[in-house]
Scaffold this active site. Sequence first.
Site, PDB file in Angstrom:
ATOM      1  N   SER A  79      -3.156  -7.567   3.441  1.00  0.00           N
ATOM      2  CA  SER A  79      -3.421  -7.313   4.851  1.00  0.00           C
ATOM      3  C   SER A  79      -3.906  -8.579   5.545  1.00  0.00           C
ATOM      4  O   SER A  79      -3.549  -8.845   6.696  1.00  0.00           O
ATOM      5  CB  SER A  79      -4.464  -6.202   5.004  1.00  0.00           C
ATOM      6  OG  SER A  79      -3.962  -4.975   4.531  1.00  0.00           O
ATOM      7  N   HIS A 119       0.839  -1.204   0.000  1.00  0.00           N
ATOM      8  CA  HIS A 119       0.000   0.000   0.000  1.00  0.00           C
ATOM      9  C   HIS A 119       0.873   1.254   0.000  1.00  0.00           C
ATOM     10  O   HIS A 119       0.630   2.200  -0.761  1.00  0.00           O
ATOM     11  CB  HIS A 119      -0.881   0.052   1.259  1.00  0.00           C
ATOM     12  CG  HIS A 119      -1.931  -0.983   1.356  1.00  0.00           C
ATOM     13  ND1 HIS A 119      -2.089  -1.766   2.479  1.00  0.00           N
ATOM     14  CD2 HIS A 119      -2.899  -1.372   0.498  1.00  0.00           C
ATOM     15  CE1 HIS A 119      -3.111  -2.575   2.304  1.00  0.00           C
ATOM     16  NE2 HIS A 119      -3.618  -2.368   1.099  1.00  0.00           N
ATOM     17  N   ARG A 171      -1.834  -5.915  -7.674  1.00  0.00           N
ATOM     18  CA  ARG A 171      -0.789  -6.914  -7.472  1.00  0.00           C
ATOM     19  C   ARG A 171      -0.789  -7.945  -8.593  1.00  0.00           C
ATOM     20  O   ARG A 171       0.239  -8.512  -8.915  1.00  0.00           O
ATOM     21  CB  ARG A 171      -0.995  -7.633  -6.137  1.00  0.00           C
ATOM     22  CG  ARG A 171      -0.846  -6.740  -4.928  1.00  0.00           C
ATOM     23  CD  ARG A 171      -1.283  -7.455  -3.685  1.00  0.00           C
ATOM     24  NE  ARG A 171      -2.730  -7.704  -3.788  1.00  0.00           N
ATOM     25  CZ  ARG A 171      -3.480  -8.234  -2.854  1.00  0.00           C
ATOM     26  NH1 ARG A 171      -2.941  -8.626  -1.730  1.00  0.00           N
ATOM     27  NH2 ARG A 171      -4.772  -8.388  -3.021  1.00  0.00           N
ATOM     28  N   LYS A 230     -15.694  -7.171   6.507  1.00  0.00           N
ATOM     29  CA  LYS A 230     -14.378  -7.550   7.018  1.00  0.00           C
ATOM     30  C   LYS A 230     -14.313  -7.310   8.521  1.00  0.00           C
ATOM     31  O   LYS A 230     -14.779  -6.281   9.008  1.00  0.00           O
ATOM     32  CB  LYS A 230     -13.262  -6.736   6.335  1.00  0.00           C
ATOM     33  CG  LYS A 230     -13.047  -7.066   4.876  1.00  0.00           C
ATOM     34  CD  LYS A 230     -11.874  -6.269   4.335  1.00  0.00           C
ATOM     35  CE  LYS A 230     -11.590  -6.598   2.886  1.00  0.00           C
ATOM     36  NZ  LYS A 230     -10.452  -5.823   2.367  1.00  0.00           N
TER      37      LYS A 230
END
Length: 157
Positions: free
Chosen positions: A127, A17, A90, A41
């Site tokens: 993460s 990030h 990514r 989440k």
Amino acid sequence: MTTAVCPGSFDPITSGHLFVVERCVDRFDDVVVLVTVNPSKRGMFDIDDRVALIEASTAHLPNVRVDRWEGLLVDYLRGQPAPTLVKGLRSVVDFQYESPMAQMNRELADVETLFLLGDPRHAHVSSSLVKEIARLGGDISPYVPAPVASAIAAAAR
């Protein structure tokens, strides 16, 4: 003035990030790291802690500010001066996930999304993986900024 908005849950912010944010600094006058709440989440850090960790991790970047938002992203963007969304990718999987959202944001609020390729050294880092490694007692320091590694280590004590 050009403004980049880099949205995400950032729970926690990773070196990947940070790489994207650092790439924006030289390309935009104002860079907003926008901490969003994803109700699907479960967070490791509450939103105030995430904001503080991002502020500490980006303190060396003069044109970066951190903000928070709960709600529809385009509603936040409507209040910004000529924003461009910036998302790091990514892999092709990220593109497949992000592309429909970018199209919807353009349709709903005429907001463009700029995709930046992430640092290949961190293409495997997320993460979620960082949280899992930390929960199992592994070393996360290669994958997160120093303030995050310190906060997670302190929480584990």
